[in-house]
Write a protein that holds these residues in place. Structure first.
Motif, PDB file in Angstrom:
ATOM      1  N   LEU A 139      25.774  43.572  38.451  1.00  0.00           N
ATOM      2  CA  LEU A 139      25.394  42.439  39.300  1.00  0.00           C
ATOM      3  C   LEU A 139      26.237  42.455  40.561  1.00  0.00           C
ATOM      4  CD1 LEU A 139      24.068  39.560  39.695  1.00  0.00           C
ATOM      5  CD2 LEU A 139      26.066  38.658  38.460  1.00  0.00           C
ATOM      6  N   THR A 140      25.611  42.183  41.700  1.00  0.00           N
ATOM      7  CA  THR A 140      26.333  42.103  42.963  1.00  0.00           C
ATOM      8  C   THR A 140      26.156  40.716  43.561  1.00  0.00           C
ATOM      9  OG1 THR A 140      26.091  44.465  43.418  1.00  0.00           O
ATOM     10  CG2 THR A 140      26.557  43.047  45.289  1.00  0.00           C
ATOM     11  N   TRP A 141      27.271  40.098  43.894  1.00  0.00           N
ATOM     12  CA  TRP A 141      27.262  38.822  44.606  1.00  0.00           C
ATOM     13  C   TRP A 141      27.809  39.070  46.006  1.00  0.00           C
ATOM     14  CZ3 TRP A 141      29.796  35.067  40.506  1.00  0.00           C
ATOM     15  CH2 TRP A 141      28.847  34.778  39.517  1.00  0.00           C
ATOM     16  N   THR A 142      27.001  38.787  47.009  1.00  0.00           N
ATOM     17  CA  THR A 142      27.414  38.979  48.402  1.00  0.00           C
ATOM     18  C   THR A 142      27.567  37.619  49.076  1.00  0.00           C
ATOM     19  OG1 THR A 142      26.224  41.087  48.492  1.00  0.00           O
ATOM     20  CG2 THR A 142      26.854  40.093  50.590  1.00  0.00           C
ATOM     21  N   TYR A 143      28.719  37.399  49.701  1.00  0.00           N
ATOM     22  CA  TYR A 143      29.025  36.159  50.409  1.00  0.00           C
ATOM     23  C   TYR A 143      29.205  36.481  51.887  1.00  0.00           C
ATOM     24  CZ  TYR A 143      30.333  34.654  45.666  1.00  0.00           C
ATOM     25  OH  TYR A 143      30.341  34.370  44.318  1.00  0.00           O
TER      26      TYR A 143
ATOM     27  N   ASP B 279      35.900  43.500  50.939  1.00  0.00           N
ATOM     28  CA  ASP B 279      35.602  42.656  52.094  1.00  0.00           C
ATOM     29  C   ASP B 279      34.334  43.139  52.792  1.00  0.00           C
ATOM     30  OD1 ASP B 279      36.276  44.871  53.668  1.00  0.00           O
ATOM     31  OD2 ASP B 279      38.238  44.086  54.232  1.00  0.00           O
ATOM     32  N   GLY B 280      34.055  42.555  53.952  1.00  0.00           N
ATOM     33  CA  GLY B 280      32.832  42.900  54.670  1.00  0.00           C
ATOM     34  C   GLY B 280      32.782  44.321  55.169  1.00  0.00           C
TER      35      GLY B 280
ATOM     36  N   ARG C  52      42.186  25.529  37.442  1.00  0.00           N
ATOM     37  CA  ARG C  52      41.768  24.797  36.247  1.00  0.00           C
ATOM     38  C   ARG C  52      41.984  25.665  35.004  1.00  0.00           C
ATOM     39  NH1 ARG C  52      35.812  23.122  37.884  1.00  0.00           N
ATOM     40  NH2 ARG C  52      35.844  25.333  38.465  1.00  0.00           N
ATOM     41  N   THR C  53      41.262  26.781  34.909  1.00  0.00           N
ATOM     42  CA  THR C  53      41.441  27.680  33.771  1.00  0.00           C
ATOM     43  C   THR C  53      41.610  29.131  34.215  1.00  0.00           C
ATOM     44  OG1 THR C  53      39.039  27.952  33.520  1.00  0.00           O
ATOM     45  CG2 THR C  53      40.093  26.212  32.232  1.00  0.00           C
ATOM     46  N   GLY C  54      41.381  29.425  35.481  1.00  0.00           N
ATOM     47  CA  GLY C  54      41.483  30.795  35.970  1.00  0.00           C
ATOM     48  C   GLY C  54      42.915  31.291  35.985  1.00  0.00           C
ATOM     49  N   SER C  55      43.074  32.603  35.728  1.00  0.00           N
ATOM     50  CA  SER C  55      44.393  33.235  35.746  1.00  0.00           C
ATOM     51  C   SER C  55      44.524  34.284  36.843  1.00  0.00           C
ATOM     52  CB  SER C  55      44.689  33.889  34.396  1.00  0.00           C
ATOM     53  OG  SER C  55      44.721  32.928  33.365  1.00  0.00           O
ATOM     54  N   TYR C  56      43.381  34.709  37.407  1.00  0.00           N
ATOM     55  CA  TYR C  56      43.389  35.760  38.424  1.00  0.00           C
ATOM     56  C   TYR C  56      42.399  35.404  39.521  1.00  0.00           C
ATOM     57  CZ  TYR C  56      45.846  38.348  34.814  1.00  0.00           C
ATOM     58  OH  TYR C  56      46.759  38.730  33.860  1.00  0.00           O
ATOM     59  N   GLY C  57      42.720  35.839  40.731  1.00  0.00           N
ATOM     60  CA  GLY C  57      41.848  35.582  41.854  1.00  0.00           C
ATOM     61  C   GLY C  57      42.233  36.453  43.029  1.00  0.00           C
ATOM     62  N   ALA C  58      41.588  36.212  44.162  1.00  0.00           N
ATOM     63  CA  ALA C  58      41.830  37.008  45.368  1.00  0.00           C
ATOM     64  C   ALA C  58      41.802  36.101  46.582  1.00  0.00           C
ATOM     65  CB  ALA C  58      40.778  38.102  45.504  1.00  0.00           C
ATOM     66  N   GLN C  59      42.642  36.421  47.551  1.00  0.00           N
ATOM     67  CA  GLN C  59      42.599  35.724  48.831  1.00  0.00           C
ATOM     68  C   GLN C  59      41.572  36.414  49.717  1.00  0.00           C
ATOM     69  OE1 GLN C  59      45.451  34.185  52.513  1.00  0.00           O
ATOM     70  NE2 GLN C  59      46.369  35.248  50.776  1.00  0.00           N
ATOM     71  N   ILE C  60      40.632  35.644  50.221  1.00  0.00           N
ATOM     72  CA  ILE C  60      39.496  36.195  50.968  1.00  0.00           C
ATOM     73  C   ILE C  60      39.817  36.228  52.454  1.00  0.00           C
ATOM     74  CG2 ILE C  60      37.051  35.968  51.467  1.00  0.00           C
ATOM     75  CD1 ILE C  60      37.775  36.565  48.515  1.00  0.00           C
TER      76      ILE C  60
ATOM     77  N   PHE D 298      32.567  38.810  51.854  1.00  0.00           N
ATOM     78  CA  PHE D 298      33.083  39.642  50.776  1.00  0.00           C
ATOM     79  C   PHE D 298      31.990  39.854  49.740  1.00  0.00           C
ATOM     80  CE2 PHE D 298      33.810  35.424  49.138  1.00  0.00           C
ATOM     81  CZ  PHE D 298      33.816  35.505  47.752  1.00  0.00           C
ATOM     82  N   THR D 299      32.214  40.841  48.854  1.00  0.00           N
ATOM     83  CA  THR D 299      31.227  41.201  47.835  1.00  0.00           C
ATOM     84  C   THR D 299      31.926  41.406  46.502  1.00  0.00           C
ATOM     85  OG1 THR D 299      29.765  42.268  49.441  1.00  0.00           O
ATOM     86  CG2 THR D 299      29.480  42.885  47.135  1.00  0.00           C
TER      87      THR D 299
END
Length: 269
Positions: A110-114, A193-194, A212-220, A225-226
């Motif tokens: 699955l690809t999510w493009t923002y 990124d783009g 809330r419950t997340g333990s990992y993420g990324a600074q955009i 970003f995709t």
């Protein structure tokens, strides 16, 4: 955000407002008193139109008075160090366009493009994985995501700095003859990124977020970003394959179902 020098006690162009704030005060009361000072003289001449800390935001609208000199601030007069990341309550945020393609349980994933992110005066935007307290992150091939093995845990095979995170699980599948097969599952996710350059993942402490419950993420960074994700399963000694391909080929009983949950939340400051 705006970067300003601490020059004037009243914002430029607000001289008339300073005079009006005195409700018809004396003739020399307009124009911000001593033309750049701070303190009681500026307050007396300007009232709510003063900019005591000289950050470009008048005192009446300044949520963070006393910002140090030459520090960029947002429209509320707060610098980066004076604000904390907060959850974006609505989706899609920042005026972005979200385009989903593919299937997380099929080949290619699955690809999510923002795209079209309007950063406004934000200092930072973050995307956090598996952050919905109402929905456990995982995959089940025998109903709801309710067993401990259905839920994912962080894999040491992840390459966070290269924008790749992996979660492992241990679900089961119930076959039509009532036998149970133990499986290994994994969610493999990448983020770029783009310009198709990997965006590093990090822990919440590394990003400075109380999620809330997340333990990992990324600074955009920038405005696009995709995220690409695929969920795979394997039997003992077998090869990983997309979980829906495996499920479709399995001899499951009547009423069997599969469930999957994952997602991302936005935080900003």
């Amino acid at each position: 955000m705006r970067s300003t020098g601490h020059i004037l006690a009243c914002v430029l162009g607000a001289a008339a407002g300073c005079a009006n704030a005195n409700s018809g005060g004396d003739a020399d009361g307009g124009g911000g008193g001593d033309g750049g000072g701070t303190g009681s003289n500026a307050d007396a001449s300007c009232g709510d139109a003063c900019d005591t800390d000289g950050d470009g935001v008048v005192d009446a609208a300044d949520d963070c008075p006393g910002t140090p000199p030459e520090i960029p601030v947002n429209m509320e007069g707060c610098s980066d160090s004076q604000v904390n990341p907060t959850l974006e309550p609505d989706f899609p945020p920042f005026g972005l366009t979200w385009t989903p393609t593919g299937d997380i349980g099929r080949a290619g994933g699955l690809t999510w493009t923002y795209t079209g992110i309007d950063r406004g005066d934000l200092f930072h935007i973050y995307w956090v994985v598996c952050d919905d307290p109402a929905t456990p992150c995982g995959v089940s091939l025998d109903g709801a995501i309710d067993a401990p093995g259905d839920r994912w845990t962080f894999s040491t095979l992840s390459a966070l700095g290269a924008g790749r995170i992996i979660f492992d699980g241990a679900p089961t599948i119930l076959l039509h003859d009532n036998s149970t097969v133990s499986l290994t599952s994994r969610l493999v996710m990448t983020i770029v990124d783009g310009n198709n350059t990997p965006i590093p993942f990090a822990t919440m402490s590394g990003l400075g977020i109380t999620a809330r419950t997340g333990s990992y993420g990324a600074q955009i960074p920038a405005t696009a970003f995709t995220v690409t994700a695929i969920i795979e399963v394997q039997e003992s000694g077998g090869s990983f394959m997309p979980y829906l391909d495996y499920y479709d080929a399995a001899q499951t009983g009547m009423g069997a179902m599969s469930s999957v949950s994952f997602g991302g939340s936005f935080y900003s400051e």
